[in-house]
Motif scaffolding. Structure first.
Motif, PDB file in Angstrom:
ATOM      1  N   LEU A  25       0.828  -1.205   0.000  1.00  0.00           N
ATOM      2  CA  LEU A  25       0.000   0.000   0.000  1.00  0.00           C
ATOM      3  C   LEU A  25       0.860   1.252   0.000  1.00  0.00           C
ATOM      4  CD1 LEU A  25      -2.715   1.497   0.317  1.00  0.00           C
ATOM      5  CD2 LEU A  25      -2.504   1.157   2.795  1.00  0.00           C
ATOM      6  N   GLU A  26       1.897   1.274   0.829  1.00  0.00           N
ATOM      7  CA  GLU A  26       2.780   2.440   0.899  1.00  0.00           C
ATOM      8  C   GLU A  26       3.481   2.667  -0.435  1.00  0.00           C
ATOM      9  OE1 GLU A  26       4.393   5.798   2.453  1.00  0.00           O
ATOM     10  OE2 GLU A  26       2.908   4.499   3.418  1.00  0.00           O
ATOM     11  N   SER A  27       3.874   1.601  -1.106  1.00  0.00           N
ATOM     12  CA  SER A  27       4.537   1.709  -2.408  1.00  0.00           C
ATOM     13  C   SER A  27       3.590   2.297  -3.451  1.00  0.00           C
ATOM     14  CB  SER A  27       5.031   0.329  -2.855  1.00  0.00           C
ATOM     15  OG  SER A  27       5.666   0.415  -4.111  1.00  0.00           O
ATOM     16  N   ARG A  28       2.337   1.837  -3.466  1.00  0.00           N
ATOM     17  CA  ARG A  28       1.361   2.354  -4.434  1.00  0.00           C
ATOM     18  C   ARG A  28       1.048   3.818  -4.166  1.00  0.00           C
ATOM     19  NH1 ARG A  28      -1.457  -2.249  -2.753  1.00  0.00           N
ATOM     20  NH2 ARG A  28      -3.246  -0.970  -2.100  1.00  0.00           N
ATOM     21  N   GLN A  29       0.929   4.184  -2.899  1.00  0.00           N
ATOM     22  CA  GLN A  29       0.633   5.571  -2.562  1.00  0.00           C
ATOM     23  C   GLN A  29       1.801   6.496  -2.884  1.00  0.00           C
ATOM     24  OE1 GLN A  29      -0.568   5.349   1.573  1.00  0.00           O
ATOM     25  NE2 GLN A  29      -2.721   5.030   1.043  1.00  0.00           N
ATOM     26  N   TYR A  30       3.033   5.962  -2.798  1.00  0.00           N
ATOM     27  CA  TYR A  30       4.202   6.764  -3.159  1.00  0.00           C
ATOM     28  C   TYR A  30       4.154   7.111  -4.643  1.00  0.00           C
ATOM     29  CZ  TYR A  30       9.047   8.038  -4.111  1.00  0.00           C
ATOM     30  OH  TYR A  30      10.175   8.702  -4.519  1.00  0.00           O
ATOM     31  N   VAL A  31       3.851   6.146  -5.489  1.00  0.00           N
ATOM     32  CA  VAL A  31       3.735   6.390  -6.932  1.00  0.00           C
ATOM     33  C   VAL A  31       2.582   7.356  -7.207  1.00  0.00           C
ATOM     34  CG1 VAL A  31       3.273   5.317  -9.171  1.00  0.00           C
ATOM     35  CG2 VAL A  31       4.741   4.155  -7.511  1.00  0.00           C
ATOM     36  N   ASN A 292      -5.006  -4.345   0.399  1.00  0.00           N
ATOM     37  CA  ASN A 292      -4.368  -4.854  -0.814  1.00  0.00           C
ATOM     38  C   ASN A 292      -4.916  -4.220  -2.081  1.00  0.00           C
ATOM     39  OD1 ASN A 292      -2.685  -6.624   0.577  1.00  0.00           O
ATOM     40  ND2 ASN A 292      -4.190  -8.281   0.543  1.00  0.00           N
ATOM     41  N   LEU A 293      -6.175  -3.794  -2.052  1.00  0.00           N
ATOM     42  CA  LEU A 293      -6.868  -3.374  -3.277  1.00  0.00           C
ATOM     43  C   LEU A 293      -6.859  -1.870  -3.488  1.00  0.00           C
ATOM     44  CD1 LEU A 293      -8.612  -4.160  -5.703  1.00  0.00           C
ATOM     45  CD2 LEU A 293     -10.610  -4.178  -4.171  1.00  0.00           C
ATOM     46  N   PHE A 294      -7.182  -1.110  -2.460  1.00  0.00           N
ATOM     47  CA  PHE A 294      -7.376   0.335  -2.622  1.00  0.00           C
ATOM     48  C   PHE A 294      -6.119   1.113  -2.254  1.00  0.00           C
ATOM     49  CE2 PHE A 294     -11.732  -1.109  -1.133  1.00  0.00           C
ATOM     50  CZ  PHE A 294     -12.282  -1.157  -2.412  1.00  0.00           C
ATOM     51  N   ASN A 295      -5.789   2.129  -3.064  1.00  0.00           N
ATOM     52  CA  ASN A 295      -4.744   3.077  -2.666  1.00  0.00           C
ATOM     53  C   ASN A 295      -5.272   4.009  -1.576  1.00  0.00           C
ATOM     54  OD1 ASN A 295      -3.364   1.901  -4.766  1.00  0.00           O
ATOM     55  ND2 ASN A 295      -2.591   3.838  -5.573  1.00  0.00           N
ATOM     56  N   THR A 296      -6.453   4.547  -1.819  1.00  0.00           N
ATOM     57  CA  THR A 296      -7.164   5.344  -0.817  1.00  0.00           C
ATOM     58  C   THR A 296      -8.631   4.953  -0.869  1.00  0.00           C
ATOM     59  OG1 THR A 296      -7.574   7.163  -2.366  1.00  0.00           O
ATOM     60  CG2 THR A 296      -5.590   7.307  -1.004  1.00  0.00           C
ATOM     61  N   LYS A 324      -9.569   5.034  -4.858  1.00  0.00           N
ATOM     62  CA  LYS A 324      -8.594   5.221  -5.929  1.00  0.00           C
ATOM     63  C   LYS A 324      -7.787   3.938  -6.030  1.00  0.00           C
ATOM     64  CE  LYS A 324      -6.581   9.221  -6.510  1.00  0.00           C
ATOM     65  NZ  LYS A 324      -6.932   9.637  -7.896  1.00  0.00           N
ATOM     66  N   VAL A 325      -7.691   3.382  -7.254  1.00  0.00           N
ATOM     67  CA  VAL A 325      -7.061   2.072  -7.444  1.00  0.00           C
ATOM     68  C   VAL A 325      -6.171   2.090  -8.683  1.00  0.00           C
ATOM     69  CG1 VAL A 325      -8.977   0.856  -6.358  1.00  0.00           C
ATOM     70  CG2 VAL A 325      -8.995   1.200  -8.828  1.00  0.00           C
TER      71      VAL A 325
END
Length: 751
Positions: A25-31, A292-296, A324-325
């Motif tokens: 999740l942290e990796s996806r939110q960083y991008v 696992n699924l949602f960024n936010t 947001k996904v």
């Protein structure tokens, strides 16, 4: 600590999947941050490197730039962490937490302690005042006063008698007058307008040269179960999903409506029952799936909900799910959001969790000046809703009531005190589990990449099963906007006096003021909308009158004058002000001087056209900043839809803005803004003029320190306000009563 010790003792007990889920999740939110705010995302590592990195070390700086490049490659760091074994994490827990226990305690005085401290301080100040009043001036007091003026005559004998005579002499008074004049001169110098050369250097932007990010919108009409809109922008890296379930207040029982805050609080933490949409899931499985699924993700009642306690301007009759996904998981995310709404099940344990969590957050509201000010305003602004047919009409509290902390405190306390086996507890549990089945009107908005047009459309090609049992919202405009009624002109005939409430609180140290008035501007196409927004900008922009004479003089840390065409409210507010009446009177004088209504003074010395051009530049910058990135465009597209903005709002606004003249600004200032500051009859030309552009009287809500309430109340009354004082406890009692708000409004009308 017991939990941490248990996790650290044995690697087999460590939840490795959960930590990997959080790393992902942290990796996806960083991008995602690079897309949402590329400037800050690139700048932050550079600043960190400059301050702390080896490239700028005083000795032996690292010149390859490797450390800076590594700071940009956080996904690689996250990837490496995701492969760490359980032993790595248990060792980290043991070394950093178990073996080095640390704790920080933050103490907030209880009301009893705050009252005691206030009482002791009041007694101390009064004792000091009495002592000074009875004592003759001493040599020390004389020396202090004379030292401050830097004018103590050297030939004065240092005796108590002569010091006393000198302090009372005309010579001393003359010195005080001289220095008072110097202070006035200094204040005048500090309050000067910005030089015209500076203002002239601000170039008004050429609207024709502004290139906006293009957007394509499509409406899907083939699905009878949902109203669907797709907004697409080139290069979008994520997909935004919004589900809006319209709440029919005529059909949903009052007992069920009251449970909405509990559902919103725990929507993504509940077990899911087995249904056509999927297999049963435990609460922990739901949480893991969401991570696992949602960024936010968020669930709210109304769009733009302001925290737990309060509603947003948009869709105040809608249960809203937002996520947001990643593009590749859009279909999966849409289906799971539908499951959250359809299959969520409250258990006894989850109900108790929700009740305790909300109750634990309420005490902070009682100590927050801004929250108290907002609560006081809500109690005055919203009337009961009339629902039902002509034959069976009934009145319901406004939805704002169910999300106010005084109401929730009473409602949740009753649930907490009820035994789990009691009928009252069971009724709430049943109402929660039956809530979503009674909310069946649906609208869907998707935002994504223009290149994925076909795929986004395909999301809804076979969605009849997904939305089964729902009906499409007939029109986006059926979602209600926040409508504050406040005090209507007919409620208090023949008076332009500002009425309201003052809420003393022992735990705050400064004042929070809000004065609101409903205008007839309820549409972005209203002929006065652009001119009035421009007028507010003229007064509040950087280096303008409010900035220099309110904040610049230390009268208030925050200030504002704003218009919301969603609900027609024109509002003046002050935050963290030591003297709200003095700050308000300064704002009033600025408005009065500008309109020449009361004092006959000339306008500010700065040329009106120059100030107007600066205001126009600020407004255009604000508009552009709302759509400066791809995510901003997708978000603003949805908000514009909910706010009833025309599709060509930007073009029409900027076109009209170019045509706004100083005369137009002066006209709307006199028509709309001046009545907002009319605390006495005669502050406006006539009652008819005062009500020409407004639909309510100004209403005041003020949260103030309890030890200043007497002085503040007197200052308000001297300024012409009609104010009802409510303690925090009284405000809570009013809010806990289902009919409390109407009763308070009636009291304020008669005060």
């Amino acid at each position: 600590m017991d939990v941490l010790r248990e996790q650290a003792e044995e690697a087999g007990k460590f939840d490795l999947e959960r930590i990997r889920s959080l790393i992902s999740l942290e990796s996806r939110q960083y991008v995602q941050r690079f897309e949402a705010s590329p400037h800050d995302s690139f700048l932050d590592p550079i600043l960190s490197e400059f301050l702390f990195g080896p490239a700028f070390a005083r000795e032996a700086p690292e010149t390859s730039g490797e450390s800076l490049l590594k700071s940009y490659d956080k996904p690689a760091i996250f990837e490496a962490l995701s492969h760490k074994p359980a032993e790595y994490w248990t060792a980290l827990l043991k070394s950093e937490f178990v073996e080095k226990p640390r704790a920080t305690l933050v103490g907030i005085p209880s009301k009893k302690t705050s009252d005691q401290l206030q009482s002791e301080e009041t007694a101390r100040v009064e004792a000091q005042r009495q002592a000074l009043a009875s004592a003759e001036p001493t040599l020390d007091s004389k020396t202090i006063i004379a030292g401050a003026s830097s004018a103590l005559p050297e030939d004065h004998a240092r005796t108590k008698l002569q010091a006393t005579k000198w302090v009372h002499s005309s010579e001393f008074k003359s010195l005080l007058d001289q220095h008072a004049f110097e202070v006035e001169v200094a204040e005048a110098a500090n309050g000067m307008d910005a030089p015209e050369s500076v203002l002239k250097s601000i170039q008004q932007p050429d609207m024709k040269n502004i290139q906006l990010i293009s957007k394509e919108t499509a409406n899907i009409h083939t699905n009878p179960n949902a109203k669907i809109q797709i907004d697409m922008v080139g290069q979008a890296q994520m997909v935004d999903i919004r589900l809006l379930y319209q709440v029919d207040f005529e059909k949903v029982p009052l007992d069920t409506l009251q449970t909405l805050p509990l559902f919103v609080e725990l929507a993504f933490e509940l077990p899911l029952r087995k249904s056509r949409l999927g297999a049963a899931m435990t609460a922990q499985e739901t949480v893991t799936k969401c991570t696992n699924l949602f960024n936010t993700k968020s669930c709210s009642f109304s769009v733009g909900m302001r925290g737990r306690f309060g509603l947003g301007f948009f869709g105040t009759n809608a249960l809203v799910f937002v996520a947001k996904v990643e593009k590749a998981r859009a279909e999966e995310a849409l289906a799971f959001l539908c499951r959250i709404k359809e299959d969520s099940q409250f258990t006894e344990e989850k109900l108790k969790t929700g009740v305790n969590r909300l109750l634990n957050a309420i005490p902070e509201q009682k100590r927050d000046g801004q929250a108290l000010c907002a609560t006081g305003f809500s109690a005055l602004a919203y009337r009961e809703m009339e629902v039902g047919t002509n034959g069976e009409k009934k009145l319901l509290p406004p939805p704002q009531k169910f999300f106010s902390w005084p109401w929730l405190n009473a409602y949740l306390t009753n649930i907490k005190n009820a035994a789990s086996s009691s009928a009252a507890f069971t009724d709430v549990l049943n109402a929660l589990n039956g809530l979503t089945a009674q909310i069946t009107q649906l609208a869907v908005q998707i935002g994504g990449d223009l290149a994925d047009r076909d795929r986004l459309h395909a999301l809804f090609a076979n969605s009849s099963d997904l939305f089964e049992g729902h009906t499409a919202v007939t029109c986006w405009r059926t979602f209600a906007l926040e409508q504050a009624t406040i005090l209507q002109p007919e409620d208090v005939k023949g008076s332009t006096t500002i009425r309201g409430v003052m809420i003393p609180c022992a735990s705050i140290e400064s004042n929070f003021l809000r004065i609101s008035m409903r205008t007839d501007i309820l549409d972005f196409k209203h002929p006065d909308y652009v001119a009035l927004v421009t007028a507010t900008e003229c007064f509040t922009m950087l280096e303008a009158s409010f900035w220099r004479k309110i904040r610049g003089r230390g009268l208030a840390y925050g200030y504002g004058l704003s218009l919301s065409p969603m609900n027609g409210l024109l509002e003046f507010y002050l935050s963290k002000t030591a003297n709200p009446v003095e700050a308000w009177e300064e704002a009033k004088k600025i408005i009065d001087d500008y309109t020449n209504t009361l004092f006959g003074g000339s306008p500010d010395v700065v040329d009106e056209t120059i100030a107007l051009n600066a205001a126009k530049s600020g407004l255009v910058f604000g508009l552009v900043s709302e759509v400066e990135s791809v995510p901003d465009v997708l978000t603003s597209s949805f908000f514009d839809l909910m706010a009833r903005k025309p599709k060509d709002h930007f073009q029409q606004f900027t076109k009209t803005l170019e045509q706004v003249t100083p005369a137009a600004v002066r006209r709307v200032t006199e028509k709309y803004i001046l009545p907002l500051f009319a605390s006495r009859p005669g502050d406006v030309k006539s009652d008819a003029d005062a009500l020409a552009g407004i639909q309510s009287h100004p209403v005041l809500s003020l949260a103030c320190p309890a030890n200043q309430s007497e002085a503040t109340g007197k200052a308000l009354r001297d300024a012409g306000f009609k104010v009802l004082e409510l303690s925090v406890e009284q405000l809570e009692t009013v809010g806990a009563d289902l009919q409390g708000w109407p009763k308070l409004q009636d009291q304020v009308r008669r005060c």
